[in-house]
Design a protein around this motif. Structure first.
Motif, mmCIF file in Angstrom:
data_model
loop_
_atom_site.group_PDB
_atom_site.id
_atom_site.type_symbol
_atom_site.label_atom_id
_atom_site.label_comp_id
_atom_site.label_asym_id
_atom_site.label_seq_id
_atom_site.Cartn_x
_atom_site.Cartn_y
_atom_site.Cartn_z
ATOM 1 N N LEU A 450 3.461 14.506 -32.066
ATOM 2 C CA LEU A 450 3.264 15.947 -31.877
ATOM 3 C C LEU A 450 3.134 16.612 -33.234
ATOM 4 N N GLY A 466 -7.365 15.723 -30.913
ATOM 5 C CA GLY A 466 -6.849 15.515 -29.568
ATOM 6 C C GLY A 466 -5.361 15.265 -29.522
ATOM 7 N N LYS A 467 -4.652 15.591 -30.591
ATOM 8 C CA LYS A 467 -3.207 15.378 -30.659
ATOM 9 C C LYS A 467 -2.489 16.580 -30.049
ATOM 10 N N PRO A 468 -1.406 16.377 -29.301
ATOM 11 C CA PRO A 468 -0.621 17.529 -28.843
ATOM 12 C C PRO A 468 -0.195 18.388 -30.025
ATOM 13 N N ASP A 487 -1.893 28.438 -23.312
ATOM 14 C CA ASP A 487 -2.815 27.344 -23.584
ATOM 15 C C ASP A 487 -3.989 27.903 -24.387
ATOM 16 N N TYR A 491 -8.620 23.905 -27.429
ATOM 17 C CA TYR A 491 -7.994 22.593 -27.586
ATOM 18 C C TYR A 491 -7.177 22.252 -26.339
ATOM 19 N N GLN A 493 -5.034 19.982 -25.750
ATOM 20 C CA GLN A 493 -3.657 19.548 -25.957
ATOM 21 C C GLN A 493 -2.817 20.596 -26.692
ATOM 22 N N ARG A 495 -0.547 24.048 -27.115
ATOM 23 C CA ARG A 495 0.331 25.011 -26.454
ATOM 24 C C ARG A 495 0.647 26.118 -27.455
#
Length: 522
Positions: A450, A466-468, A487, A491, A493, A495
């Motif tokens: 993360l 594409g990484k959280p 969101d 992207y 992923q 938050r």
């Protein structure tokens, strides 16, 4: 005064008036050879250097006589303004204050001192100067406008609005005041009122780039992409930047591109390039041969970007092209809608060889979460005071039972003591010496579970990979993060963790910690 010196001064003045600066300087240096601290000669050399645009040298000359010689208010004010231009604000303030000691209501010195005090971070003293100026010149719209701008910086928002309205009352056609009032209202989430102020500004001057660009950003923030992209093209007309390429070869989306070479060139920051490079794929799919020009620090990461036939750095020779387009103009030219923003798959990829170079950090079988963190961006960013978080405020987060890796390439002075303490306690791993380019950062991020970041380039890098990524946002975010959502259409992923009170990161830090604890116990 020595008769020869009088004659040299007179001759130097005559040469100066005729624009013969070298000859004038030579005469003045002759005087200094015999009288090294001659005030008039030093002042004359200062005036010549200032006229030639060399403000650093001018300030050196002008501050030497100012300390020992009696100078008129005009001379002191001129020397102070030169010091301002040379970024010698302490000297400028001292000179302006000498003016004010003789004439406390001297308007130019009050204004000049206020501007230098702002640069020194002495906002309360600056405000006192501007409030005095408003009393001296109560009918000056500019004085109230400048007071409003400072009040906004000081987070006195109601007073800021009142100052802009007073400026407009005094000068009803004051376009910049309408624009600033609109920006202030937007930052208070009063969007309808903000848009009305931009509309008023444009009714007075339809070509005002500040009003157009700020209205564009407001519409983009509200998700009104069609209007927003179109007016965002006005950013090139506000006088703050130029892309340096011919207007007659600008691709606007109207010209056919099949079989044509289109140069897509970077603008603004690293994060902007990483966010908007996704649209290069659409341009190449339309039949164009795309040459992508990026910042040098991004070149190792994007050198083989899939949508471009060729990728070059900003210092490389530019090959022949048929059309060019700034990278952030692609959504307008391609008629991008909200539904077109999403990218489910990563569109930037880390190099496998570089990924393996981080093996030493992950040699154990520790099952702790591995989290990269960025808490501040560039100090030169216009919104840095709102988007960056003092490291000490993240202590509750960094005490979580996970492994944190600092993805900061630079730690600002105000954070260094806290950073050293956290590193010593083993709460935050410093790997900055190995983050040479964005390709190295991408390789490390690929090994993490993360990324937590403020609104800076690393947030976009993690998103593109594409990484959280959990992004901490100020009360009024940049337009790309829109409003009232956790969101992001940009992207899959990502938050978003938003401030609920302006300037207060407490709730964001608590929410991030709660989410980390929840993930740990899954």
């Amino acid at each position: 005064m020595n008769h020869d010196i009088e004659l040299a001064l007179a001759a130097a003045q005559k040469s100066f008036n005729a624009g013969q600066f070298d000859e004038a300087a030579s005469l003045l240096h002759t005087i200094l050879a015999s009288v090294p601290d001659h005030g008039e000669a030093l002042a004359g050399l200062g005036a010549i250097a200032a006229r030639q645009g060399d403000h650093m040298r001018a300030a050196e000359y002008l501050t030497r006589p100012s300390a020992t010689t009696s100078m008129s208010v005009d001379q002191l004010n001129f020397a102070a303004q030169v010091c301002q231009s040379a970024q010698r604000h302490d000297d400028a303030i001292a000179l302006f204050e000498r003016c004010l000691a003789q004439f406390p209501n001297h308007a130019a010195s009050l204004y000049g001192a206020a501007m230098s005090l702002i640069q020194r971070g002495e906002l309360q003293r600056s405000l006192a100067m501007l409030e005095h100026l408003c009393k001296v010149q109560p009918l000056s719209a500019e004085a109230h406008y400048n007071r409003g701008a400072l009040l906004g910086t000081m987070e006195r928002y109601d007073d800021e609005l009142e100052a802009y309205r007073q400026a407009i009352a005094l000068k009803p056609r004051f376009v910049r005041a309408y624009v600033n009032l609109g920006v202030a209202l937007r930052d208070l989430s009063r969007f309808d009122e903000a848009l009305l102020q931009f509309k008023k500004a444009l009714s007075l001057d339809p070509n005002d780039a500040g009003a157009r660009t700020n209205r564009a950003q407001t519409n983009l923030l509200l998700g009104e992409f069609e209007h927003g992209w179109r007016e965002y093209e006005w950013r090139w007309r506000d006088g703050t930047g130029s892309h340096g390429f011919p207007q007659n070869t600008l691709w606007t989306g109207a010209q056919p591109v099949t079989g044509k070479t289109v140069l897509v060139h970077h603008e603004q920051g690293f994060g902007d390039t990483l966010q908007f490079v996704r649209f290069v794929d659409r341009l190449s799919a339309a039949g164009a041969r795309v040459v992508l020009r990026v910042q040098e620090a991004l070149l190792p990461l994007l050198r083989h970007y899939r949508g471009a036939a060729e990728v070059i750095g900003e210092t490389a020779p530019v090959p022949h092209f048929d059309y060019h387009i700034p990278i952030m103009s692609l959504p307008f030219a391609l008629k991008i809608r909200a539904a077109d923003l999403a990218t489910l798959a990563p569109y930037v990829h880390a190099d496998e060889a570089l990924i393996r170079q981080w093996d030493d950090l992950f040699a154990d079988t520790d099952r702790q979460l591995k989290i990269g963190i960025v808490w501040s961006g560039s100090t030169t960013h216009l919104n840095d005071r709102n988007r960056s978080i003092p490291l000490a405020q993240l202590t509750p987060l960094l005490d979580a039972d996970v492994r944190f890796f600092s993805l900061q390439q630079e730690v600002r002075e105000s954070d260094r003591a806290c950073f050293a303490q956290l590193a010593q306690r083993g709460r935050l791993r410093d790997v900055s010496a190995r983050l040479i380019t964005f390709a190295h950062s991408a390789a490390l991020i690929a090994r993490l579970d993360l990324v937590i970041s403020v609104d800076t380039a690393v947030a976009h890098l993690a998103g593109a990979l594409g990484k959280p990524v959990w992004i901490a946002l100020p009360f009024m975010p940049d337009w790309r993060w829109q409003l009232e959502r956790n969101d992001s259409p940009w992207y899959a992923q990502a938050r978003l963790f938003r401030q609920t009170t302006r300037g207060d990161w407490t709730g964001v830090v608590a929410a991030l910690r709660a989410e980390i604890d929840a993930v740990r116990h899954v």
